[in-house]
Design a protein around this motif. Sequence first.
Motif, PDB file in Angstrom:
ATOM      1  N   GLY A  18       1.038  -1.332   0.025  1.00 16.53           N
ATOM      2  CA  GLY A  18      -0.036  -0.222   0.171  1.00 16.53           C
ATOM      3  C   GLY A  18       0.825   1.254  -0.017  1.00 16.53           C
ATOM      4  N   ALA A  19       2.025   1.270  -0.594  1.00 19.74           N
ATOM      5  CA  ALA A  19       2.843   2.540  -0.224  1.00 19.74           C
ATOM      6  C   ALA A  19       2.481   3.542  -1.245  1.00 19.74           C
ATOM      7  N   VAL A  20       1.934   3.170  -2.593  1.00 17.93           N
ATOM      8  CA  VAL A  20       1.345   4.104  -3.182  1.00 17.93           C
ATOM      9  C   VAL A  20      -0.179   4.043  -2.893  1.00 17.93           C
ATOM     10  N   ASP A  21      -0.820   5.260  -2.389  1.00 24.75           N
ATOM     11  CA  ASP A  21      -2.053   5.155  -2.077  1.00 24.75           C
ATOM     12  C   ASP A  21      -3.289   5.597  -3.227  1.00 24.75           C
ATOM     13  N   GLU A  22      -4.493   5.459  -2.936  1.00 21.87           N
ATOM     14  CA  GLU A  22      -5.418   5.821  -4.122  1.00 21.87           C
ATOM     15  C   GLU A  22      -5.370   7.383  -4.269  1.00 21.87           C
ATOM     16  N   ALA A  23      -4.849   8.364  -3.131  1.00 24.25           N
ATOM     17  CA  ALA A  23      -5.078   9.695  -3.542  1.00 24.25           C
ATOM     18  C   ALA A  23      -3.637  10.166  -4.557  1.00 24.25           C
ATOM     19  N   GLU A  24      -2.677   9.227  -4.316  1.00 25.40           N
ATOM     20  CA  GLU A  24      -1.534   9.401  -5.308  1.00 25.40           C
ATOM     21  C   GLU A  24      -2.029   9.150  -6.870  1.00 25.40           C
ATOM     22  N   PHE A  25      -2.865   7.962  -6.924  1.00 29.13           N
ATOM     23  CA  PHE A  25      -3.098   7.541  -8.150  1.00 29.13           C
ATOM     24  C   PHE A  25      -4.158   8.449  -8.843  1.00 29.13           C
ATOM     25  N   ALA A  26      -5.032   9.223  -7.890  1.00 31.25           N
ATOM     26  CA  ALA A  26      -5.658  10.460  -8.478  1.00 31.25           C
ATOM     27  C   ALA A  26      -4.986  11.640  -8.868  1.00 31.25           C
ATOM     28  N   ARG A  27      -3.884  11.873  -8.149  1.00 33.44           N
ATOM     29  CA  ARG A  27      -2.884  13.234  -8.562  1.00 33.44           C
ATOM     30  C   ARG A  27      -2.117  12.881  -9.953  1.00 33.44           C
ATOM     31  N   ARG A  28      -2.190  11.668  -9.946  1.00 31.06           N
ATOM     32  CA  ARG A  28      -1.278  11.289 -11.300  1.00 31.06           C
ATOM     33  C   ARG A  28      -2.258  11.429 -12.624  1.00 31.06           C
ATOM     34  N   ARG A  29      -3.448  11.158 -12.290  1.00 29.82           N
ATOM     35  CA  ARG A  29      -4.525  11.201 -13.560  1.00 29.82           C
ATOM     36  C   ARG A  29      -4.617  12.686 -13.643  1.00 29.82           C
ATOM     37  N   ARG A  30      -4.911  13.364 -12.550  1.00 29.07           N
ATOM     38  CA  ARG A  30      -5.021  14.871 -12.731  1.00 29.07           C
ATOM     39  C   ARG A  30      -3.780  15.641 -13.407  1.00 29.07           C
TER      40      ARG A  30
END
Length: 455
Positions: A18-30
Motif C-alpha cells: 500500500g505504499a502508493v495510495d489511492e490519492a496518489e493515483f488520483a493526483r497522477r491522473r489529474r
Amino acid sequence: MRTLRLLLLLCLVPALAGAVDEAEFARRRRALMEQIPDGIVLLRSSSAMTWEASSFRQDPAFYYFTGLANAHQAILAIDGGAKETWLFAGPAPESTLFVPDLRGLESIFVAPGAESEHALGLEHVVPWDELTGVVGSRRTQDGKVALYVDSGGFASALSLGGNTPKGVPPVEPSWAVWRKVVHDLWPDAEIKDATPILDSVRAVKSPAEIALLKNAADVTLPAFWSAVAAIRTGRRQRAVEAAVVSACVEAGAEGPSFWPWIRSGPSAGPASLFEALADYHNLDRAMMGGELVRVDLGCELRLYKADYGRTIPVSGRFDEGQREVLELLVGAYRAGVAQMRPGANQAGVFRATAACVIERRGRLKTPLAREAAATVDERTAFFLHGIGLDLIEASPPVFRAGNVICYEPRLTARDQSFFVEDTFLITASGAERISPELPYTAEGLEKEIARRRRK
C-alpha cells in the motif's frame, strides 16, 4: 547500517503493497489531464498470460494511473477536456481454466459499477462494450478532440524492424496493434503519440515511489554478490544468471527486473550486447580466465525496478591494463555524476565524462588503456536512462528534483568491455546515489571478490 536496513526491509516486504495510495493515483491522473486539454489518452491493460513468464506483468502506464496490478481486459480513458476518467472493464470469460478469487486492487477482472468506482476513485467504471459509444459521444460534443495512444517507449527501440510485410497490419507489439485499432475505429480522428506526455508525468517520482525504488535497490544487493561469488573459470554464464534470480527471490523480491546481463569476454562488447536478447541461448558461453564479466542486474519489488552493476574479472584479479582502464572509467564516471543536478541534462553528463577521458589520454601507460581512451571524443554519447515501473524510462530532457536515473558508461578495448552503473536520485542540490555502496576501484573489487568466494 546497510545490512540492518536490508534485514528490516525483508521483514516489512509484505506491508509495502500500500505504499502508493489511492490519492496518489488520483493526483497522477489529474497531472495527465493538465497535459492533454485537447484530448483523451487511451491505455490498455496487459492481457497476456504465458507459461514462460515468472508472473503476470501489467502494462506500466496502465498501472501507473490505476494501481491495478492484475487487471485483464480493461481499457483506461483519461479525458483531459472533460476532466474525468473512464475504466472500460471486460467480463470474466464464461469458460476458464481458473476461477478468479482476487479482489480489490488485486482483481483480475474488474466489476463495472459504483462499488469499483468508489474503491478505485474513478468517475466511471463501465462494461467495456461502452467504449465506442462513450468516445463517440465525446467526439460528437467536440469534433476536435484528439486521441492519444502509447508508442511503446524505449521498448520500441528494441524492435528488429517491421513485423509484417508492407501493407499488412501489425500483429505485434501490442502498442502498434492498439494504435491501428484506434485508427480503424475512428479513422477521421487525430491520433497523437502519448509517450512524451506519459514520460513527462512519470519522470518526477513521488516520495512513495522513491522509497519503493530504494527498497528494490536494497533487495538487489544479495543478488549482485551472489553473481560475483558464482563467477568462475569454465562456468557458464547461465549458471550465474540462475544464481541472480534465486537470490532476488530469496531476498523477498518478485524476481529480476530483467533477465540478468552476465556478459563475459566478447559478449559484453557493443557488437553483441543486445544481440543476446534475440538469441535463444542468450549468447551463453563458458567464462574464461583473463576475461571480464559485465554484471548488470536488478530485482523487482512491488512492480518497481532496480538496475546497477560492475565489471568483474573471471579470475578474481585484474591485470595491469585492465586496472588502468577501470581507473580511467571510474574517474570519468565520477566526473559525469558530478554534473547531475536540477537544470542539467544528459548531454552535460556525457561531456564531462568524455572530457575526463580525453584529458588523461596522454598520461596513460598501458596499450589497453590507450586503446580504450582512443574510442572517446567530445561527441561520444554514453547511456543514461530513467527507471521506475519500467526498467528503462526516458532520460529527462532537463533534470528535475525527483528524477531517478541510472548512468552506465562503458569503455571498450579489443574484446574487453568495462562498465559501471549506479542509480541516482536528483535532489534540490545535486544527486544522491540510492543504489547500495559497491566498490569502484580494482583493489576494492578484488578484496570483496576474494572474501565472497571464500564463503
